[in-house]
Design an enzyme around this catalytic site. Structure first.
Site, short mmCIF file in Angstrom:
data_model
loop_
_atom_site.label_atom_id
_atom_site.label_comp_id
_atom_site.label_asym_id
_atom_site.label_seq_id
_atom_site.Cartn_x
_atom_site.Cartn_y
_atom_site.Cartn_z
N GLN B 77 0.83 -1.22 0.00
CA GLN B 77 0.00 0.00 0.00
C GLN B 77 0.86 1.27 0.00
O GLN B 77 0.39 2.34 -0.35
CB GLN B 77 -0.91 0.04 1.24
CG GLN B 77 -1.83 -1.15 1.36
CD GLN B 77 -2.88 -1.18 0.27
OE1 GLN B 77 -3.32 -0.13 -0.20
NE2 GLN B 77 -3.28 -2.36 -0.13
N SER B 97 3.69 -4.73 -4.91
CA SER B 97 2.91 -5.32 -5.99
C SER B 97 2.72 -4.33 -7.13
O SER B 97 2.50 -3.14 -6.89
CB SER B 97 1.57 -5.73 -5.39
OG SER B 97 0.93 -6.61 -6.23
N CYS B 224 -17.04 -8.74 5.37
CA CYS B 224 -18.22 -9.57 5.19
C CYS B 224 -18.64 -9.46 3.74
O CYS B 224 -19.64 -8.89 3.40
CB CYS B 224 -19.33 -9.06 6.10
SG CYS B 224 -20.96 -9.62 5.72
#
Lengths: 131, 300
Positions: B77, B97, B224
């Protein structure tokens, strides 16, 4: 969608039953209100409020549509599997339909309790209480 | 990072997991407290992917070097947005990344320190001998060149990008906070990456809100995603209540995000939250002065 008044506002209305199911920490809360025509015994109108995902909102909305013009017994016959089928809910969203079924049952139970209490109150003294 | 650590634990290593405080930051002190005499490796993400909070990486690196412990940081990040100096920041191993810095997808970088201390790695796959024996297989030349170019551009643009995105994010946060009550910005207020924000909107469920704002690409901060009813463990650790953790959105701004887009997103979110609150039984209760946490909710 909406309600006939907040829970405290409709508390004393014997023609209205309220079902509140789910929990905020599970990410779903449904509130279903039914208004029953006391002469025909049929559900005249139904309204919902829902904190939850799209499937939960759709399930509770569908429940209110299906409840209209049904008797309480017909309302209790609504199964979560029918909601799953109608909305094509994926397996991970089946709990939304279960919650809608629970809300229907809770609202009808609330109406019945209120009604039983009310008829007890109205009944002249000495009459047998409805079981 | 959790899965590789769990794997090591299964193989018999002792692993300590650190939980941040309410501001979401892992400090040098926390790492020091968890270190044992026989600690060999510390791995801490530089900035958190859900809330953007920035951990005390150079300080933790210095602690590790004092103790002769190898220090790895996951800078996915951070790198490309914020400056990295592996020497000054005391880093032995750094992973990042390509897709997070506008580079090619499927390409990653692992920096390995060669001197003071020299870090020796064991190859995950044997054979070939390419990449100094770390990783066999024909080199992905286009990917490597693309990654290099992405780093070059990021380095040239990160300073101006950072200022611009910080201002835009502030505008977004200020506007939704001012126009909607019961909004919580998660993580440390200042010590976090400038280009992302994680916001909880009380009485509105994150997934539902994403649907209501379908013109904006964002993720519901709650992990979730579907199968599990569990809200984000990151937010849970921060002490964000379960109800608010279900009400979170993660929004990211990027190199090409314009001010008009931020205004559009803010207006959209405000509209979506307002609409869903009209529909929310919890919002009714809040307005009636009912404490939602005191209600006995049924198990579900």
């Amino acid at each position: 969608m909406g309600n006939f008044g907040t829970t405290s506002e409709v508390k004393d209305r014997t023609d209205i039953g309220v079902g509140l199911v789910g929990a905020p920490e599970c990410g779903d809360v449904m509130q279903l209100q039914i208004q029953v025509d006391e002469t025909t015994g049929k559900i005249k109108d139904a309204k919902f409020k829902c904190f939850g995902c799209g499937s939960a909102i759709a399930s509770s909305s569908l429940a209110t549509e299906w409840l209209k013009d049904r008797t309480l017994e017909e309302g209790l016959a609504i199964k979560n599997t029918e909601i799953v089928e109608e909305l094509s809910l994926p397996p991970v969203k089946i709990h939304c339909s279960v919650l809608a079924e629970d809300a229907i049952k809770a609202a009808i139970a609330d109406y019945k309790t209120k009604h039983a209490d009310a008829s007890m109150k109205d009944a002249p003294e000495g009459t047998e209480k409805p079981s | 990072m959790l899965d590789p650590c769990n794997r090591l634990a299964k193989e018999g290593f002792d692993v300590s997991f650190l939980e941040p405080g309410e501001d979401g930051i892992i400090t040098r002190e926390m790492v020091e407290g968890a270190m044992r005499e026989y600690t060999i490796l510390v791995s801490i993400m530089w900035a958190n992917n859900e809330i953007g909070t920035i951990n005390e990486i150079p300080e933790i690196g210095s602690l590790c070097h004092d103790r002769g412990v190898v220090f790895h940081t996951d800078a996915t990040q951070w790198a490309g947005k914020m400056p990295v100096d592996v020497k000054a920041d005391n880093i032995d191993l750094l992973s990042m990344s390509g897709h997070k810095i506008y580079g090619p997808k499927g390409v990653g970088v692992l920096y390995v320190r060669r001197r003071r201390p020299r870090v020796r790695l064991q190859a995950l796959v044997d054979g070939g001998g390419q990449e100094r024996g770390f990783r066999p297989g024909t080199l992905n030349v286009t990917g490597i060149v693309g990654m290099g170019k992405a780093c070059e551009i990021a380095k040239a643009e990160m300073d101006t990008d950072r200022e611009r995105l910080y201002t835009l994010r502030k505008k977004l946060e200020d506007r939704v906070t001012a126009e909607l009550g019961v909004v919580q910005i998660n993580g440390h207020p200042e010590r976090r990456l400038p280009h992302m924000t994680n916001i909880s909107f009380g009485f509105v469920e994150g997934e539902g809100l994403m649907m209501a704002c379908k013109d904006i690409a964002m993720s519901s901060g709650s992990a979730c995603t579907s199968a599990s009813l569990e809200p984000s463990y990151v937010l849970k650790v921060l002490g964000v209540g379960d109800d608010l953790a279900h009400s979170s959105l993660r929004l990211s701004l990027g190199r090409w995000t314009t001010e008009e887009e931020v205004d559009f997103a803010a207006a959209n979110i405000i509209e979506g939250v307002t609409k869903l609150r009209q529909l929310s039984p919890l919002y009714d209760m809040h307005n009636e002065g009912i404490d939602i946490t005191k209600i006995e909710w049924g198990a579900h």
